[in-house]
Enzyme design. Structure first.
Site, PDB file in Angstrom:
ATOM      1  N   ALA A  97       0.926  -1.116   0.081  1.00 31.62           N
ATOM      2  CA  ALA A  97       0.046  -0.007  -0.100  1.00 31.62           C
ATOM      3  C   ALA A  97       0.907   1.333   0.061  1.00 31.62           C
ATOM      4  O   ALA A  97       0.309   2.347  -0.322  1.00 31.62           O
ATOM      5  CB  ALA A  97      -0.793  -0.133   1.302  1.00 31.62           C
ATOM      6  N   LYS A  98       2.027   0.900   0.331  1.00 28.98           N
ATOM      7  CA  LYS A  98       3.010   2.102   0.618  1.00 28.98           C
ATOM      8  C   LYS A  98       2.496   3.647   1.169  1.00 28.98           C
ATOM      9  O   LYS A  98       2.449   4.475   0.638  1.00 28.98           O
ATOM     10  CB  LYS A  98       3.466   2.696  -0.816  1.00 28.98           C
ATOM     11  CG  LYS A  98       4.508   1.354  -1.486  1.00 28.98           C
ATOM     12  CD  LYS A  98       5.165   1.937  -2.642  1.00 28.98           C
ATOM     13  CE  LYS A  98       5.767   0.922  -3.111  1.00 28.98           C
ATOM     14  NZ  LYS A  98       5.116  -0.437  -3.919  1.00 28.98           N
ATOM     15  N   ARG A  99       1.807   3.370   2.283  1.00 31.21           N
ATOM     16  CA  ARG A  99       1.177   4.517   2.943  1.00 31.21           C
ATOM     17  C   ARG A  99       2.388   5.311   3.723  1.00 31.21           C
ATOM     18  O   ARG A  99       3.321   4.783   4.077  1.00 31.21           O
ATOM     19  CB  ARG A  99       0.281   3.642   4.046  1.00 31.21           C
ATOM     20  CG  ARG A  99      -1.041   2.895   3.414  1.00 31.21           C
ATOM     21  CD  ARG A  99      -1.795   3.914   2.295  1.00 31.21           C
ATOM     22  NE  ARG A  99      -2.961   3.237   1.967  1.00 31.21           N
ATOM     23  CZ  ARG A  99      -3.352   3.284   0.580  1.00 31.21           C
ATOM     24  NH1 ARG A  99      -2.520   3.446  -0.226  1.00 31.21           N
ATOM     25  NH2 ARG A  99      -4.582   2.713   0.483  1.00 31.21           N
TER      26      ARG A  99
END
Length: 282
Positions: A97-99
Site C-alpha cells: 500500500a506504501k502508506r
C-alpha cells in the site's frame, strides 16, 4: 533470532516451501490477457484462480493495493475478501500500500491495515518514509504490538527513485540513513541481535550502495522486488544479498501472472520461481 511473529512465520514458510512471495496485481493488462473483465468481478476471478494455483508451492502473497483501489469500493471489497481467504489458507499477506503520513493520519493508516481489529488484517504493509521515518512510528508501534510487520521503502527497484534515495545527507545517502534508523528502532523494540518488526524494501536490481545498506540493517527482513519483468533474477538476488539472503523475501508478480490463465502453466511458473528462490537459502 526470530520471535513468534511475522518473522517466525516467514522463516517457517521459507523452510517448508520457499521464501518466494507472489504478487497479486490485477492490472487491466493482466485481466485482459486472462480473458477477464477489467472490473471487480475480473479481479476476484483472477485472485481466486491464483490462490488455487499457489497451493503447496508458495506461502507468501503481496497484493498491490493500487490495482484494487483503481476499481473503486468494489475493488477494495475484493481485496478485503482476498486477504481473508489467503489468511484462511495460512498464507502470509503483505499489503503493498506504501502508506505514509503524520500524526493521527498515520495512526489511521496503521489501524486500517494491521492487527486483528483492523478492517484488512494484513500480516504486513509497505510504507513510504519521505515524510520522515519518525512519522511512521504509529505503524511501527502497532506492528510490534500485534506480531505484524512494516516494510519501509529504502531503495526501490525503479530508476526514478535513485536520485532521492542516493542523495547525500550528513555524509551518507538517504537510503543508508533510513536503514540505520530502522536498525536502531528494531534493536530498541526487539533487543540486540533479534530481527524486529520493521523491514526494508530493497530492490533486487541492485546498486553500488547495496552492501552498505545490508550491513546497516542486520536485524530486519528485506522485501526484494524487481525480479522477473523488471530484469533481476533469483541468482542476482542471491549475489546481491549475500550473507543476508535468509532474511530476503523475493517477490515476483508479472512474470508469474503472465503465465495465466492456464492452470498448468501458472503452477509451472510458480514452481519454477519457488525452486529458484531456494538459492537464497543454500
Amino acid at each position: 533470532m526470530f520471535p513468534a511473529n511475522f518473522c517466525s512465520r516467514f522463516l517457517r514458510i521459507a523452510e517448508d516451501l520457499s521464501p518466494l512471495c507472489v504478487g497479486f496485481d490485477p492490472s487491466s493488462a493482466i485481466l485482459r490477457s486472462w480473458g477477464l473483465g477489467t472490473d471487480a468481478q475480473g479481479a476476484a476471478a483472477l485472485c481466486s484462480a491464483l490462490l488455487d494455483a499457489l497451493d503447496g508451492l508458495a506461502g507468501i502473497v503481496k497484493p498491490q493495493v493500487a490495482f484494487f483501489e483503481a476499481l473503486g469500493p468494489e475493488g477494495m471489497d475484493v481485496l478485503a475478501r482476498f486477504i481473508r481467504e489467503a489468511k484462511a489458507r495460512n498464507l502470509l499477506v503483505i499489503a503493498d500500500a506504501k502508506r505514509g503520513d503524520i500524526g493521527s493520519s498515520m495512526e489511521a493508516y496503521a489501524s486500517a491495515w494491521l492487527g486483528p481489529d483492523s478492517p484488512f488484517q494484513a500480516d504486513a504493509v509497505t510504507a513510504n518514509p519521505y515524510l520522515g521515518l519518525g512519522a511512521l512510528a504509529p505503524m511501527f508501534d502497532l506492528a510490534a504490538n500485534t506480531g505484524t510487520a512494516v516494510f519501509v521503502v529504502v531503495r526501490s527497484s525503479n530508476p526514478e527513485g535513485a536520485s532521492i534515495q542516493s542523495a547525500m545527507t550528513e555524509g551518507h545517502s538517504v537510503a543508508l540513513d533510513l536503514a540505520t534508523s530502522i536498525a536502531d528502532w528494531n534493536e530498541a523494540v526487539a533487543g540486540k541481535g533479534a530481527v524486529g518488526p520493521v523491514g526494508a524494501v530493497v530492490g533486487a536490481t541492485g546498486c553500488g550502495q547495496s552492501a552498505a545498506l545490508l550491513d546497516a540493517l542486520p536485524n530486519g527482513l528485506f522485501l526484494a522486488p524487481g525480479i522477473g519483468a523488471q530484469g533481476a533474477t533469483m541468482e542476482d538476488a542471491s549475489k546481491l544479498f549475500g550473507s543476508s539472503a535468509r532474511r530476503v523475501i523475493p517477490t515476483v508478480s508479472r512474470s508469474i501472472l503472465s503465465a495465466g490463465p492456464d492452470v498448468k502453466r501458472l503452477r509451472a511458473a510458480i514452481a519454477d520461481y519457488s525452486r529458484q528462490s531456494r538459492r537464497l537459502w543454500n
